[in-house]
Scaffold this motif. Structure first.
Motif, PDB file in Angstrom:
ATOM      1  N   TYR A  33       0.857  -1.182   0.000  1.00 50.29           N
ATOM      2  CA  TYR A  33       0.000   0.000   0.000  1.00 50.29           C
ATOM      3  C   TYR A  33       0.898   1.238   0.000  1.00 50.29           C
ATOM      4  O   TYR A  33       1.889   1.276   0.718  1.00 50.29           O
ATOM      5  CB  TYR A  33      -0.862   0.063   1.268  1.00 50.29           C
ATOM      6  N   TYR A  35       0.838   5.412   0.730  1.00 55.13           N
ATOM      7  CA  TYR A  35       0.108   6.508   1.341  1.00 55.13           C
ATOM      8  C   TYR A  35       0.926   7.787   1.169  1.00 55.13           C
ATOM      9  O   TYR A  35       2.153   7.756   1.114  1.00 55.13           O
ATOM     10  CB  TYR A  35      -0.092   6.277   2.845  1.00 55.13           C
ATOM     11  N   GLN A  37       1.499  11.693   2.928  1.00 56.67           N
ATOM     12  CA  GLN A  37       1.254  12.550   4.081  1.00 56.67           C
ATOM     13  C   GLN A  37       1.716  13.956   3.751  1.00 56.67           C
ATOM     14  O   GLN A  37       2.927  14.223   3.683  1.00 56.67           O
ATOM     15  CB  GLN A  37       1.974  12.036   5.334  1.00 56.67           C
ATOM     16  N   GLY A  42      -2.812  13.859   8.215  1.00 56.76           N
ATOM     17  CA  GLY A  42      -2.680  12.413   8.346  1.00 56.76           C
ATOM     18  C   GLY A  42      -2.350  11.775   7.011  1.00 56.76           C
ATOM     19  O   GLY A  42      -2.309  12.431   5.977  1.00 56.76           O
ATOM     20  N   LEU A  43      -2.121  10.479   7.038  1.00 56.58           N
ATOM     21  CA  LEU A  43      -1.793   9.750   5.820  1.00 56.58           C
ATOM     22  C   LEU A  43      -3.050   9.529   4.982  1.00 56.58           C
ATOM     23  O   LEU A  43      -4.125   9.240   5.504  1.00 56.58           O
ATOM     24  CB  LEU A  43      -1.180   8.387   6.160  1.00 56.58           C
ATOM     25  N   PHE A  45      -4.538   7.348   1.676  1.00 59.54           N
ATOM     26  CA  PHE A  45      -4.330   6.195   0.814  1.00 59.54           C
ATOM     27  C   PHE A  45      -4.194   6.614  -0.651  1.00 59.54           C
ATOM     28  O   PHE A  45      -4.926   7.476  -1.130  1.00 59.54           O
ATOM     29  CB  PHE A  45      -5.513   5.235   0.952  1.00 59.54           C
ATOM     30  N   TYR A  48      -3.106   0.392  -3.884  1.00 59.98           N
ATOM     31  CA  TYR A  48      -2.911  -0.936  -3.274  1.00 59.98           C
ATOM     32  C   TYR A  48      -2.531  -1.895  -4.393  1.00 59.98           C
ATOM     33  O   TYR A  48      -3.242  -1.989  -5.397  1.00 59.98           O
ATOM     34  CB  TYR A  48      -4.188  -1.349  -2.575  1.00 59.98           C
ATOM     35  N   PHE A  91       4.625   7.100   2.257  1.00 64.96           N
ATOM     36  CA  PHE A  91       4.825   5.896   3.054  1.00 64.96           C
ATOM     37  C   PHE A  91       4.337   4.668   2.306  1.00 64.96           C
ATOM     38  O   PHE A  91       3.319   4.704   1.604  1.00 64.96           O
ATOM     39  CB  PHE A  91       4.067   5.985   4.383  1.00 64.96           C
ATOM     40  N   PHE A 107       4.578  -0.269   8.338  1.00 72.10           N
ATOM     41  CA  PHE A 107       5.018   0.839   7.508  1.00 72.10           C
ATOM     42  C   PHE A 107       6.532   0.914   7.421  1.00 72.10           C
ATOM     43  O   PHE A 107       7.254   0.579   8.372  1.00 72.10           O
ATOM     44  CB  PHE A 107       4.500   2.163   8.076  1.00 72.10           C
ATOM     45  N   GLY A 108       6.995   1.380   6.277  1.00 73.89           N
ATOM     46  CA  GLY A 108       8.377   1.792   6.145  1.00 73.89           C
ATOM     47  C   GLY A 108       8.577   3.152   6.789  1.00 73.89           C
ATOM     48  O   GLY A 108       7.623   3.757   7.303  1.00 73.89           O
TER      49      GLY A 108
ATOM     50  N   PHE B  91      -1.940   9.051  15.562  1.00 74.67           N
ATOM     51  CA  PHE B  91      -2.981   8.944  14.549  1.00 74.67           C
ATOM     52  C   PHE B  91      -3.921   7.793  14.860  1.00 74.67           C
ATOM     53  O   PHE B  91      -3.482   6.680  15.176  1.00 74.67           O
ATOM     54  CB  PHE B  91      -2.369   8.708  13.160  1.00 74.67           C
ATOM     55  N   PHE B 107      -7.024   7.451   7.849  1.00 78.49           N
ATOM     56  CA  PHE B 107      -6.414   8.090   9.003  1.00 78.49           C
ATOM     57  C   PHE B 107      -7.112   9.382   9.385  1.00 78.49           C
ATOM     58  O   PHE B 107      -7.659  10.094   8.534  1.00 78.49           O
ATOM     59  CB  PHE B 107      -4.939   8.428   8.703  1.00 78.49           C
ATOM     60  N   GLY B 108      -7.058   9.704  10.691  1.00 79.91           N
ATOM     61  CA  GLY B 108      -7.431  11.020  11.152  1.00 79.91           C
ATOM     62  C   GLY B 108      -6.283  11.993  10.946  1.00 79.91           C
ATOM     63  O   GLY B 108      -5.209  11.632  10.452  1.00 79.91           O
TER      64      GLY B 108
END
Lengths: 116, 117
Positions: A33, A35, A37, A42-43, A45, A48, A91, A107-108, B91, B107-108
């Motif tokens: 996945y 993401y 930021q 926040g992250l 999406f 996928y 991410f 996560f990386g 988060f 996510f928030g």
């Protein structure tokens, strides 16, 4: 056990250049996945993927962004003709095939992309 | 509509005190999971705790516990005995299981926690 590996950790590009971000999932994980930021957020999406297959790219911008996860090698997130608004932390997370609903995504450390 | 809402942009807590970080969520999926992640200033995302929608008991992991109130759609994180190393962004995230959303996390916007000595 190696975790999710992302490189580079930091990437600087000038407007109009291409950015390539790499992600090697955890050993035994076949799902990836991506993401994004943005600062102070926040992250979100993006996409996928399974090996050789995009499952869901509903969060990916329609232009300039693409992702792949080849049979061999890492997953690549590619951003063409970068603009200042692409500056963000990207991410990657991975999970095994048949991930249980209660299993967290690993996560990386992310790639911080800066556009000059 | 926001699926995950964290209403506290910043929180302060005295070292050794407990602190609660708020999270409310919105979903029509009867089956979902709730996660909390910690992001220190170094930037990595660290998984802390998970709560499933059908779990009868509140989740606990060491000093972390989740105050899950399903009817109110809230999943607050409680950190007991705060330590200076707890200073980070936190988060809340949700995964909807049966909606076919490919299992990505939503996510928030996060809460920046600062632990004071």
């Amino acid at each position: 056990n190696a975790g999710v590996m992302q490189n580079p950790r930091h990437l600087v590009r000038r407007r109009g250049q291409e950015a390539r971000l790499r992600c090697s999932p955890m050993k035994g994980h076949s799902h990836v996945y991506w993401y994004r930021q943005l600062p102070e957020e926040g992250l979100k999406f993006m996409v996928y993927l399974q090996k050789e297959n995009i499952i869901d790219e509903s969060g990916m911008p329609k232009e300039r962004f693409s992702a792949e996860f080849p049979k061999e090698g890492p997953s690549i997130l590619r951003i063409q003709q970068v603009v200042r608004g692409d500056s963000a932390a990207y991410f990657c997370a991975s999970s095994p095939l048949g991930q249980g609903a209660n299993q967290p995504q690993h996560f990386g450390d992310g790639t911080r992309l800066s556009i000059l | 509509a926001q699926k995950i809402t964290q209403t506290q942009p910043g929180m302060f807590v005295q070292e050794k005190e407990a602190v609660t970080l708020d999270c409310t969520y919105d979903t029509s999926d009867p089956s979902y999971g709730l996660f909390w992640y910690k992001q220190p200033s170094s930037g990595e995302m660290i998984f802390l705790i998970y709560q499933g929608s059908y779990d009868q008991q509140n989740a606990t992991e060491g000093r972390y516990s989740l105050n899950f109130q399903k009817a109110r759609k809230s999943a607050n994180l409680v950190i007991s005995a705060s330590q200076l190393g707890d200073s980070a962004m936190y988060f809340c995230a949700m995964r909807e299981i049966s909606s076919g959303s490919a299992r990505q996390l939503t996510f928030g916007s996060g809460t920046q926690l600062t632990v004071l000595p």
